[in-house]
Design a protein around this motif. Structure first.
Motif, PDB file in Angstrom:
ATOM      1  N   LYS A  37       0.837  -1.195   0.000  1.00 45.48           N
ATOM      2  CA  LYS A  37       0.000   0.000   0.000  1.00 45.48           C
ATOM      3  C   LYS A  37       0.874   1.249   0.000  1.00 45.48           C
ATOM      4  O   LYS A  37       2.086   1.190   0.256  1.00 45.48           O
ATOM      5  CB  LYS A  37      -0.892   0.007   1.249  1.00 45.48           C
ATOM      6  N   ASN A  38       0.270   2.394  -0.285  1.00 42.65           N
ATOM      7  CA  ASN A  38       0.991   3.664  -0.211  1.00 42.65           C
ATOM      8  C   ASN A  38       1.597   3.843   1.175  1.00 42.65           C
ATOM      9  O   ASN A  38       0.944   3.573   2.188  1.00 42.65           O
ATOM     10  CB  ASN A  38       0.041   4.836  -0.491  1.00 42.65           C
ATOM     11  N   HIS A 186       2.222  -0.124  -8.204  1.00 46.42           N
ATOM     12  CA  HIS A 186       0.817  -0.331  -7.862  1.00 46.42           C
ATOM     13  C   HIS A 186       0.070  -0.919  -9.056  1.00 46.42           C
ATOM     14  O   HIS A 186      -1.035  -1.437  -8.897  1.00 46.42           O
ATOM     15  CB  HIS A 186       0.150   1.002  -7.486  1.00 46.42           C
TER      16      HIS A 186
END
Length: 272
Positions: A37-38, A186
């Motif tokens: 994830k970010n 991503h």
């Protein structure tokens, strides 16, 4: 090739540790997908491996050399393509003349081949290029460096759909046999056909560290109707085709292609 031991890292001015007591190993001659994830440290890890960032504690070594030392014998076999960058106001040939001697195995033949596969001319002035075109040139130079280790941070960002397909063709056709590639992304569907190995991070926790072969042996990916959902299903998402599932692979079932998006969602939800 790469070993990370007891790594602690936080950015100056921030008390939040990106990594704490982190350990990981990367093997030779593989294409890794680095997912998370970010804010989970994917880009930070690439910069630590390249020596552009330095650990607060612990070590990051590349072929036995601490990356923070940035020794020439390490740097000549490592090339990083960051997500954002500026290219100087030069022609490509000027840029090549300035930089190619840093990489002993640099190949202008491979450079021209990659540019051709990206449908780019070889007579280029950087100031005339769009950001997507600059990315194609930068990645072509990276492939032509023939380094043992290539690092790419979100390489398909800024590329249109046809160019993403060309990216896969360029990497598959031009990565040196003795080279490794780590792709932080991503955009999992852009790279899943390329990968040998998948790493999914959640800060200092490694949720998945498996080869594609291991994943296909362990899990089944596909679609099931409601009456086909059984105890083998580990994770499911509704879709127009039915339920998209990650399930334990049964001994008598055929291998399926790994769906990285489903795998990622299952891992981050703690279902694997």
């Amino acid at each position: 090739m790469i070993e990370i031991k007891n790594l602690d890292f936080n950015y100056p001015g921030s008390k939040k540790k990106v990594f704490e007591g982190f350990n990981l190993k990367f093997s030779d001659n593989r294409i890794y997908g680095l997912l998370g994830k970010n804010g989970t440290g994917k880009s930070t890890m690439l910069y630590l491996i390249s020596g552009l960032l330095r650990p607060k504690r612990g070590t990051v070594t590349v072929n036995g050399v601490e990356s923070k030392m940035r020794r020439p014998e390490m740097l000549r076999e490592l090339y990083i393509v960051p997500e954002e960058y500026n290219l100087p106001n030069l022609t490509l040939r000027q840029y090549v003349r300035i930089h190619k001697d840093f990489y002993p195995q640099f190949s202008e033949e491979i450079l021209d081949k990659c540019l051709n596969e990206f449908e780019m001319p070889t007579d280029i002035n950087f100031k005339e290029l769009s950001m997507g075109q600059k990315k194609k040139v930068y990645m072509s130079f990276a492939m032509a460096s023939c380094c043992q280790l290539l690092l790419m941070d979100e390489p398909t960002n800024g590329l249109d759909i046809p160019s993403k397909a060309l990216f896969r063709k360029v990497v598959a056709g031009n990565l040196a046999d003795d080279s490794s590639l780590i792709i932080s992304t991503h955009q999992v569907h852009d790279v899943e056909q390329l990968l040998d190995h998948v790493l999914i991070l959640n800060g200092s926790e490694v949720l998945v560290d498996s080869s594609i072969e291991e994943l296909t042996e362990k899990y089944e990916f596909g679609y099931r109707n409601a009456d086909e959902m059984d105890e083998s299903v580990l994770y499911a998402e509704p879709s127009l085709q039915g339920n998209a599932v990650v399930a334990r692979r049964k001994a008598d079932s055929a291998a399926t292609t790994v769906n990285l998006e489903l795998l990622f969602n299952a891992a981050t939800m703690g279902r694997l």
